[in-house]
Write an enzyme that holds these catalytic residues in place. Structure first.
Site, PDB file in Angstrom:
ATOM      1  N   HIS A 201       4.446  -4.457   9.334  1.00 33.30           N
ATOM      2  CA  HIS A 201       4.629  -4.479  10.623  1.00 33.30           C
ATOM      3  C   HIS A 201       3.579  -5.259  11.453  1.00 33.30           C
ATOM      4  O   HIS A 201       3.599  -5.327  12.694  1.00 33.30           O
ATOM      5  CB  HIS A 201       4.747  -2.986  11.011  1.00 33.30           C
ATOM      6  CG  HIS A 201       5.574  -2.198  10.221  1.00 33.30           C
ATOM      7  ND1 HIS A 201       6.963  -2.563  10.148  1.00 33.30           N
ATOM      8  CD2 HIS A 201       5.442  -1.262   9.367  1.00 33.30           C
ATOM      9  CE1 HIS A 201       7.762  -1.794   9.481  1.00 33.30           C
ATOM     10  NE2 HIS A 201       6.834  -0.862   8.805  1.00 33.30           N
TER      11      HIS A 201
ATOM     12  N   ARG B  87       8.178   0.848  12.933  1.00 36.38           N
ATOM     13  CA  ARG B  87       8.771   0.385  11.836  1.00 36.38           C
ATOM     14  C   ARG B  87       9.818  -0.670  12.007  1.00 36.38           C
ATOM     15  O   ARG B  87      10.353  -1.496  11.171  1.00 36.38           O
ATOM     16  CB  ARG B  87       9.125   1.391  10.995  1.00 36.38           C
ATOM     17  CG  ARG B  87       8.006   2.375  10.532  1.00 36.38           C
ATOM     18  CD  ARG B  87       8.634   3.211   9.594  1.00 36.38           C
ATOM     19  NE  ARG B  87       7.652   4.435   9.284  1.00 36.38           N
ATOM     20  CZ  ARG B  87       6.522   4.405   8.820  1.00 36.38           C
ATOM     21  NH1 ARG B  87       6.069   3.561   7.964  1.00 36.38           N
ATOM     22  NH2 ARG B  87       5.829   5.653   8.629  1.00 36.38           N
TER      23      ARG B  87
ATOM     24  N   ALA C  74       3.446  -0.949   4.679  1.00 36.26           N
ATOM     25  CA  ALA C  74       3.045  -0.783   6.277  1.00 36.26           C
ATOM     26  C   ALA C  74       2.497  -2.167   6.559  1.00 36.26           C
ATOM     27  O   ALA C  74       2.527  -2.605   7.883  1.00 36.26           O
ATOM     28  CB  ALA C  74       1.891   0.125   6.568  1.00 36.26           C
TER      29      ALA C  74
ATOM     30  N   ARG D 166       5.936  12.319  -3.306  1.00 31.96           N
ATOM     31  CA  ARG D 166       6.247  13.167  -1.992  1.00 31.96           C
ATOM     32  C   ARG D 166       7.088  12.185  -1.301  1.00 31.96           C
ATOM     33  O   ARG D 166       7.399  11.122  -1.467  1.00 31.96           O
ATOM     34  CB  ARG D 166       4.968  13.598  -1.349  1.00 31.96           C
ATOM     35  CG  ARG D 166       4.012  12.560  -1.130  1.00 31.96           C
ATOM     36  CD  ARG D 166       2.987  12.992  -0.289  1.00 31.96           C
ATOM     37  NE  ARG D 166       3.195  13.112   1.186  1.00 31.96           N
ATOM     38  CZ  ARG D 166       3.054  12.029   2.029  1.00 31.96           C
ATOM     39  NH1 ARG D 166       2.646  11.077   1.823  1.00 31.96           N
ATOM     40  NH2 ARG D 166       3.496  12.439   3.479  1.00 31.96           N
TER      41      ARG D 166
ATOM     42  N   PRO E  24       0.875  -1.288   0.027  1.00 34.29           N
ATOM     43  CA  PRO E  24      -0.066  -0.028  -0.032  1.00 34.29           C
ATOM     44  C   PRO E  24       0.830   1.169  -0.148  1.00 34.29           C
ATOM     45  O   PRO E  24       1.766   1.397   0.569  1.00 34.29           O
ATOM     46  CB  PRO E  24      -0.859  -0.227   1.253  1.00 34.29           C
ATOM     47  CG  PRO E  24      -0.152  -1.349   2.092  1.00 34.29           C
ATOM     48  CD  PRO E  24       0.641  -2.038   1.265  1.00 34.29           C
ATOM     49  N   ASN E  25       0.352   2.211  -0.662  1.00 31.80           N
ATOM     50  CA  ASN E  25       0.904   3.662  -0.972  1.00 31.80           C
ATOM     51  C   ASN E  25       2.257   3.639  -1.528  1.00 31.80           C
ATOM     52  O   ASN E  25       2.513   4.629  -1.982  1.00 31.80           O
ATOM     53  CB  ASN E  25       0.972   4.094   0.402  1.00 31.80           C
ATOM     54  CG  ASN E  25      -0.077   4.321   0.985  1.00 31.80           C
ATOM     55  OD1 ASN E  25      -1.340   4.820   0.521  1.00 31.80           O
ATOM     56  ND2 ASN E  25      -0.448   3.775   2.506  1.00 31.80           N
TER      57      ASN E  25
ATOM     58  N   HIS F 247      12.648  -2.782   1.444  1.00 29.26           N
ATOM     59  CA  HIS F 247      12.330  -1.663   1.870  1.00 29.26           C
ATOM     60  C   HIS F 247      13.154  -0.610   1.237  1.00 29.26           C
ATOM     61  O   HIS F 247      14.467  -0.586   1.490  1.00 29.26           O
ATOM     62  CB  HIS F 247      12.151  -1.397   3.570  1.00 29.26           C
ATOM     63  CG  HIS F 247      11.369  -2.201   4.303  1.00 29.26           C
ATOM     64  ND1 HIS F 247       9.853  -2.133   4.062  1.00 29.26           N
ATOM     65  CD2 HIS F 247      11.670  -3.434   4.685  1.00 29.26           C
ATOM     66  CE1 HIS F 247       9.423  -3.339   4.693  1.00 29.26           C
ATOM     67  NE2 HIS F 247      10.291  -4.220   5.138  1.00 29.26           N
TER      68      HIS F 247
ATOM     69  N   ASP G 217       1.714 -15.503   6.559  1.00 30.92           N
ATOM     70  CA  ASP G 217       1.403 -16.905   6.383  1.00 30.92           C
ATOM     71  C   ASP G 217       1.074 -17.317   4.902  1.00 30.92           C
ATOM     72  O   ASP G 217       1.481 -18.538   4.464  1.00 30.92           O
ATOM     73  CB  ASP G 217      -0.010 -17.116   7.037  1.00 30.92           C
ATOM     74  CG  ASP G 217      -0.113 -17.275   8.429  1.00 30.92           C
ATOM     75  OD1 ASP G 217       1.364 -17.370   9.097  1.00 30.92           O
ATOM     76  OD2 ASP G 217      -1.182 -17.243   9.035  1.00 30.92           O
TER      77      ASP G 217
ATOM     78  N   GLU H 159      12.236  -9.874   1.472  1.00 29.36           N
ATOM     79  CA  GLU H 159      11.563  -8.382   1.949  1.00 29.36           C
ATOM     80  C   GLU H 159      12.464  -7.270   1.788  1.00 29.36           C
ATOM     81  O   GLU H 159      13.730  -7.529   1.845  1.00 29.36           O
ATOM     82  CB  GLU H 159      11.410  -8.588   3.483  1.00 29.36           C
ATOM     83  CG  GLU H 159      10.743  -7.448   4.088  1.00 29.36           C
ATOM     84  CD  GLU H 159      10.337  -7.469   5.349  1.00 29.36           C
ATOM     85  OE1 GLU H 159       9.957  -8.539   5.950  1.00 29.36           O
ATOM     86  OE2 GLU H 159      10.628  -6.525   6.187  1.00 29.36           O
TER      87      GLU H 159
ATOM     88  N   ARG I  23      13.967   4.744  11.678  1.00 36.38           N
ATOM     89  CA  ARG I  23      12.740   5.439  11.992  1.00 36.38           C
ATOM     90  C   ARG I  23      11.888   4.909  12.973  1.00 36.38           C
ATOM     91  O   ARG I  23      12.304   4.837  13.888  1.00 36.38           O
ATOM     92  CB  ARG I  23      11.759   4.991  10.416  1.00 36.38           C
ATOM     93  CG  ARG I  23      12.765   5.416   9.088  1.00 36.38           C
ATOM     94  CD  ARG I  23      12.045   5.148   7.888  1.00 36.38           C
ATOM     95  NE  ARG I  23      10.714   6.054   7.841  1.00 36.38           N
ATOM     96  CZ  ARG I  23       9.928   5.866   6.886  1.00 36.38           C
ATOM     97  NH1 ARG I  23       9.734   5.022   6.049  1.00 36.38           N
ATOM     98  NH2 ARG I  23       8.546   6.850   6.798  1.00 36.38           N
TER      99      ARG I  23
ATOM    100  N   TYR J  62      11.883   7.913   0.177  1.00 39.57           N
ATOM    101  CA  TYR J  62      11.376   6.950  -1.323  1.00 39.57           C
ATOM    102  C   TYR J  62      12.090   7.523  -2.436  1.00 39.57           C
ATOM    103  O   TYR J  62      11.668   6.816  -3.434  1.00 39.57           O
ATOM    104  CB  TYR J  62      10.001   6.975  -1.197  1.00 39.57           C
ATOM    105  CG  TYR J  62       9.403   6.448   0.155  1.00 39.57           C
ATOM    106  CD1 TYR J  62       9.665   5.342   0.897  1.00 39.57           C
ATOM    107  CD2 TYR J  62       8.340   7.372   0.899  1.00 39.57           C
ATOM    108  CE1 TYR J  62       9.148   4.941   2.077  1.00 39.57           C
ATOM    109  CE2 TYR J  62       7.869   6.972   2.019  1.00 39.57           C
ATOM    110  CZ  TYR J  62       8.250   5.700   2.563  1.00 39.57           C
ATOM    111  OH  TYR J  62       7.723   5.512   3.900  1.00 39.57           O
TER     112      TYR J  62
ATOM    113  N   SER K 126      13.389   2.653   2.431  1.00 41.21           N
ATOM    114  CA  SER K 126      14.030   3.279   3.736  1.00 41.21           C
ATOM    115  C   SER K 126      14.677   2.376   4.559  1.00 41.21           C
ATOM    116  O   SER K 126      14.239   1.101   4.632  1.00 41.21           O
ATOM    117  CB  SER K 126      12.974   4.364   4.296  1.00 41.21           C
ATOM    118  OG  SER K 126      11.924   3.486   4.944  1.00 41.21           O
TER     119      SER K 126
HETATM  120  O1  CA2 Z   1      10.690   1.966   3.357  1.00 42.50           O
HETATM  121  C1  CA2 Z   1       9.774   1.261   2.805  1.00 42.50           C
HETATM  122  O2  CA2 Z   1       9.956   0.810   1.503  1.00 42.50           O
HETATM  123  C2  CA2 Z   1       8.473   1.104   3.437  1.00 42.50           C
HETATM  124  O3  CA2 Z   1       8.122  -0.237   3.052  1.00 42.50           O
HETATM  125  C3  CA2 Z   1       7.700   2.106   2.873  1.00 42.50           C
HETATM  126  C4  CA2 Z   1       6.215   2.011   3.477  1.00 42.50           C
HETATM  127  C5  CA2 Z   1       6.288   2.150   5.310  1.00 42.50           C
HETATM  128  O4  CA2 Z   1       5.148   1.817   5.668  1.00 42.50           O
HETATM  129  C6  CA2 Z   1       7.484   1.141   5.575  1.00 42.50           C
HETATM  130  O5  CA2 Z   1       7.279   1.206   7.123  1.00 42.50           O
HETATM  131  C7  CA2 Z   1       8.657   1.036   4.978  1.00 42.50           C
HETATM  132  C8  CA2 Z   1       5.400   3.266   3.252  1.00 42.50           C
HETATM  133  C9  CA2 Z   1       4.954   3.212   1.651  1.00 42.50           C
HETATM  134  C10 CA2 Z   1       4.518   4.615   1.487  1.00 42.50           C
HETATM  135  O6  CA2 Z   1       5.180   5.045   0.285  1.00 42.50           O
HETATM  136  C11 CA2 Z   1       4.783   6.625  -0.010  1.00 42.50           C
HETATM  137  C12 CA2 Z   1       5.548   6.956  -1.057  1.00 42.50           C
HETATM  138  C13 CA2 Z   1       5.677   8.542  -1.457  1.00 42.50           C
HETATM  139  C14 CA2 Z   1       4.448   9.185  -0.779  1.00 42.50           C
HETATM  140  C15 CA2 Z   1       3.953   8.903   0.317  1.00 42.50           C
HETATM  141  C16 CA2 Z   1       4.143   7.380   0.508  1.00 42.50           C
END
Ligand code: CA2
Length: 146
Positions: free
Chosen positions: A79, A110, A76, A17, A9-10, A99, A86, A97, A106, A22, A101
């Site tokens: 977490h 996270r 997200a 942004r 997601p996201n 990420h 599963d 896995e 953080r 990211y 970031s």
């Molecule tokens: O660092 C990562 O790749 C994460 O998986 C990104 C997730 C975060 O919840 C994890 O803790 C770490 C969030 C992705 C949201 O991506 C966005 C990108 C640009 C703007 C807003 C959100």
């Protein structure tokens, strides 16, 4: 060899942004670079992004019959999604896995991944290169196991 790359997601917002975490490239830009690396390395890559937990689980189930390995940025869900954990465990495919970031630098929430224990490894903190590093390692491991 075929590798499925899943983004949760996201992550479709990448490049719009929060460049500090990211980067400034879009997910399509990043996927094109992952595909190039896979092509050069002899691995076909298939890309899937969803904001819905059930759709991610369905895709992991489908990968059992069609893919040799999975790279997943569960976002997200990392977490708290025992359901995705599963599904990866049940698929029985080597999974990594990823990420963008450094989740360990953080917020406290996270720092824990419920997914990492069913993966062969975790790569974080290298931006788009987290995916490339994961793909490099996964290709080598699958090749050595064959
Ligand atoms: O660092 C990562 O790749 C994460 O998986 C990104 C997730 C975060 O919840 C994890 O803790 C770490 C969030 C992705 C949201 O991506 C966005 C990108 C640009 C703007 C807003 C959100």
């Amino acid at each position: 060899m075929k590798i499925l790359i899943i983004n949760g997601p996201n992550i479709n917002l990448t490049g719009t942004r929060d460049p500090a975490h990211y980067g400034s490239e879009t997910l399509d830009d990043i996927n094109a670079q992952i595909k190039s690396f896979g092509d050069e390395s002899g691995a076909a890559t298939v890309f899937f992004q969803s904001n819905t937990e059930g759709d991610i689980i369905d895709m992991i189930h489908a990968a059992r019959a069609e893919c040799d390995g999975i790279i997943i940025n569960p976002a997200a869900y990392t977490h708290y999604s025992y359901a995705i954990r599963d599904a990866i465990d049940a698929a029985g495919l080597p999974a990594v896995e990823v990420h963008m970031s450094n989740i360990h630098a953080r917020e406290q929430f996270r720092h824990e991944s419920v997914i990492a224990p069913v993966c062969i490894g975790q790569v974080c903190g290298f931006g788009k290169y987290s995916y490339i590093a994961a793909l490099y390692a996964l290709i080598r491991i699958i090749t050595e196991r064959a």
